[in-house]
Design a protein around this motif. Sequence first.
Motif, PDB file in Angstrom:
ATOM      1  N   THR A  46      45.250  34.385  41.270  1.00  0.00           N
ATOM      2  CA  THR A  46      45.143  35.746  41.801  1.00  0.00           C
ATOM      3  C   THR A  46      46.094  35.940  42.974  1.00  0.00           C
ATOM      4  OG1 THR A  46      43.219  35.106  43.127  1.00  0.00           O
ATOM      5  CG2 THR A  46      42.786  36.157  41.020  1.00  0.00           C
ATOM      6  N   ILE A  73      43.228  42.374  37.980  1.00  0.00           N
ATOM      7  CA  ILE A  73      42.726  41.020  38.235  1.00  0.00           C
ATOM      8  C   ILE A  73      41.202  41.012  38.193  1.00  0.00           C
ATOM      9  CG2 ILE A  73      42.403  39.273  40.043  1.00  0.00           C
ATOM     10  CD1 ILE A  73      45.291  39.915  40.945  1.00  0.00           C
ATOM     11  N   ALA A 107      38.394  34.876  43.176  1.00  0.00           N
ATOM     12  CA  ALA A 107      39.460  35.833  42.885  1.00  0.00           C
ATOM     13  C   ALA A 107      39.698  36.751  44.079  1.00  0.00           C
ATOM     14  CB  ALA A 107      39.115  36.654  41.646  1.00  0.00           C
TER      15      ALA A 107
END
Length: 167
Positions: A46, A73, A107
Amino acid sequence: MTELDWPEILLRLGAATLAGGAIGLNRDLHGKPIGLKTLGIVGLSTATVVLLAVQFAEPGRMTDATSRVIQGILTGIGFLGAGVIVHESDRFRVRGLTSAACTFLAACLGIACGVGQWKIVLLALAVAFVLLTIGRRIERWLHRALGGKEDPHRPETTPPAGPRNSG
């Protein structure tokens, strides 16, 4: 266009990998289905994508393109998190939600590292570890204090006191 130098890129990617890996280590130490490598890679990947998007933005400015990258993402991470959740058909229980949430957190930490928001990374990581460390104890205490229903299938609940069968 923002051109980051090698040390800054290394710092951002390394911090994202370490932050995700630290969350993964916690999951791994608790015997969960996701660990240091997986969440380290989530953080690294990420941060990599966000760094790419940031490279084409004006310094100190979030562009629509960067915003769309972040949205993409987080949508994709939802699928990875869903893969961590295991359904037990015999008891109709869902397991792995905390690990899936940790995937999402890794993330988010990767995104924050990618844009260089160090205060957010450090505070989010600290709060996450407090929650992962004492959250279950607080949850059990609140259940007892507020009269909530305890899950009898959870191994963390203390068995009732009484004579032990040593057979």
